[in-house]
Design a protein around this motif. Structure first.
Motif, PDB file in Angstrom:
ATOM      1  N   LEU A   1       0.799  -1.403   0.026  1.00 22.75           N
ATOM      2  CA  LEU A   1      -0.037   0.003   0.012  1.00 22.75           C
ATOM      3  C   LEU A   1       0.942   1.260   0.032  1.00 22.75           C
ATOM      4  O   LEU A   1       0.474   2.230  -0.538  1.00 22.75           O
ATOM      5  CB  LEU A   1      -0.844   0.063   0.891  1.00 22.75           C
ATOM      6  N   VAL A   2       2.018   1.041   0.689  1.00 18.71           N
ATOM      7  CA  VAL A   2       2.800   2.435   0.653  1.00 18.71           C
ATOM      8  C   VAL A   2       3.651   2.266  -0.899  1.00 18.71           C
ATOM      9  O   VAL A   2       3.824   3.595  -1.158  1.00 18.71           O
ATOM     10  CB  VAL A   2       4.015   2.227   1.855  1.00 18.71           C
TER      11      VAL A   2
ATOM     12  N   ASP B   1       2.694   8.219   6.159  1.00 20.73           N
ATOM     13  CA  ASP B   1       2.596   8.194   7.405  1.00 20.73           C
ATOM     14  C   ASP B   1       1.886   6.796   7.558  1.00 20.73           C
ATOM     15  O   ASP B   1       0.540   6.737   7.139  1.00 20.73           O
ATOM     16  CB  ASP B   1       1.724   9.202   8.028  1.00 20.73           C
ATOM     17  N   VAL B   2       2.415   5.957   8.198  1.00 18.28           N
ATOM     18  CA  VAL B   2       1.718   4.610   8.636  1.00 18.28           C
ATOM     19  C   VAL B   2       1.729   4.555   9.965  1.00 18.28           C
ATOM     20  O   VAL B   2       2.665   4.616  10.784  1.00 18.28           O
ATOM     21  CB  VAL B   2       2.627   3.348   8.118  1.00 18.28           C
TER      22      VAL B   2
ATOM     23  N   GLU C   1      -7.118  -0.276  14.177  1.00 22.75           N
ATOM     24  CA  GLU C   1      -7.133   0.145  12.828  1.00 22.75           C
ATOM     25  C   GLU C   1      -5.745   0.555  12.375  1.00 22.75           C
ATOM     26  O   GLU C   1      -4.972   0.819  13.329  1.00 22.75           O
ATOM     27  CB  GLU C   1      -7.949   1.194  12.362  1.00 22.75           C
ATOM     28  N   ILE C   2      -5.380   0.197  11.022  1.00 28.72           N
ATOM     29  CA  ILE C   2      -4.060   0.467  10.347  1.00 28.72           C
ATOM     30  C   ILE C   2      -4.303   1.627   9.320  1.00 28.72           C
ATOM     31  O   ILE C   2      -5.356   1.671   8.719  1.00 28.72           O
ATOM     32  CB  ILE C   2      -3.577  -0.696   9.593  1.00 28.72           C
ATOM     33  N   LEU C   3      -3.436   2.792   9.604  1.00 25.20           N
ATOM     34  CA  LEU C   3      -3.831   3.995   8.685  1.00 25.20           C
ATOM     35  C   LEU C   3      -2.515   4.120   7.823  1.00 25.20           C
ATOM     36  O   LEU C   3      -1.480   3.931   8.233  1.00 25.20           O
ATOM     37  CB  LEU C   3      -3.979   5.373   9.482  1.00 25.20           C
ATOM     38  N   ILE C   4      -2.584   4.408   6.481  1.00 24.19           N
ATOM     39  CA  ILE C   4      -1.542   4.737   5.683  1.00 24.19           C
ATOM     40  C   ILE C   4      -2.032   6.188   4.974  1.00 24.19           C
ATOM     41  O   ILE C   4      -3.012   5.996   4.153  1.00 24.19           O
ATOM     42  CB  ILE C   4      -1.393   3.594   4.385  1.00 24.19           C
TER      43      ILE C   4
ATOM     44  N   ARG D   1      -7.775   3.354   5.373  1.00 28.11           N
ATOM     45  CA  ARG D   1      -7.953   2.730   6.701  1.00 28.11           C
ATOM     46  C   ARG D   1      -8.459   1.620   6.742  1.00 28.11           C
ATOM     47  O   ARG D   1      -9.422   1.100   5.934  1.00 28.11           O
ATOM     48  CB  ARG D   1      -9.038   3.656   7.403  1.00 28.11           C
ATOM     49  N   LEU D   2      -7.744   0.455   7.273  1.00 28.12           N
ATOM     50  CA  LEU D   2      -7.827  -0.739   7.592  1.00 28.12           C
ATOM     51  C   LEU D   2      -8.335  -0.996   8.875  1.00 28.12           C
ATOM     52  O   LEU D   2      -7.873  -0.787   9.974  1.00 28.12           O
ATOM     53  CB  LEU D   2      -6.436  -1.803   7.284  1.00 28.12           C
ATOM     54  N   ARG D   3      -9.625  -1.485   8.885  1.00 30.22           N
ATOM     55  CA  ARG D   3     -10.344  -1.844   9.967  1.00 30.22           C
ATOM     56  C   ARG D   3     -10.898  -3.314   9.954  1.00 30.22           C
ATOM     57  O   ARG D   3     -10.957  -3.962   8.790  1.00 30.22           O
ATOM     58  CB  ARG D   3     -11.653  -0.881   9.946  1.00 30.22           C
ATOM     59  N   GLN D   4     -11.432  -3.831  11.066  1.00 30.52           N
ATOM     60  CA  GLN D   4     -11.799  -5.237  11.169  1.00 30.52           C
ATOM     61  C   GLN D   4     -10.605  -6.067  10.945  1.00 30.52           C
ATOM     62  O   GLN D   4     -10.655  -6.788  10.102  1.00 30.52           O
ATOM     63  CB  GLN D   4     -13.149  -5.564  10.585  1.00 30.52           C
TER      64      GLN D   4
END
Length: 177
Positions: A20-21, A33-34, A47-50, A156-159
């Motif tokens: 994704l980066v 920004d990760v 959650e993970i944010l990129i 935004r990666l959720r669940q």
């Protein structure tokens, strides 16, 4: 396309985040920004944010390019950031998030507009030889006056699927490659 959405270029979560980066790099980002959860990790709420400051996408680009799996950007003459080699090759890197999370949310800014969409893996998965049209919920809004010049994309990666938090050291190594 009825490919298994979990069958992304690599299986390790750190490599999926790096993929994704790489998409941010290909979109001309100079800053990515990760954010990964480490403390108080809970797959259902963490959650993970990129976030990047790349070109972003217009509503049409989201619909006609981003949501098309396997699209060959080179064959379509998509611009390449000056002085960079394109890292993405097969048009499936955008699916990398589904190896980590069941819900992928995209917010992208370009030309004074904010386009947002949400993709749920359960809605997208199909059995072999099965096809269906899928509605992907989204919105398009004008940016506030103070943000009208901003560009970039946030994933935004959720669940989250992992029972343990992402391995930060493995992520650093994957990003270094």
């Amino acid at each position: 396309d009825h490919r298994d959405l979990d069958a992304c270029p690599t299986r390790r979560p750190s490599h999926r985040i790096a993929e994704l980066v790489a998409n941010s790099w290909d979109a001309g980002a100079t800053l990515v920004d990760v954010t990964v959860p480490v403390d108080d990790y809970d797959p259902s709420s963490s959650e993970i944010l990129i976030r990047d400051d790349g070109w972003g996408m217009s509503e049409d680009e989201v619909e006609d390019h981003y949501l098309v799996v396997g699209r060959n950007r080179r064959a379509e003459g998509e611009p390449i950031p000056p002085g960079r080699k394109v890292m993405g090759r097969k048009g499936i890197g955008k699916l990398a998030g589904f190896g980590i999370a069941s819900l992928v949310e995209v917010q992208t800014k370009r030309d004074g507009r904010l386009t947002q969409l949400s993709m749920d893996l359960a809605d997208l998965k199909l059995n072999a030889k099965e096809t269906k049209d899928v509605e992907i919920p989204g919105t398009v809004d004008d940016l506030p006056e103070a943000e009208v010049e901003e560009t970039g994309t946030t994933i935004r990666l959720r669940q989250l699927k992992q029972s343990t938090p992402p391995d930060v050291e493995a992520l650093i190594q994957a990003l270094g490659r």
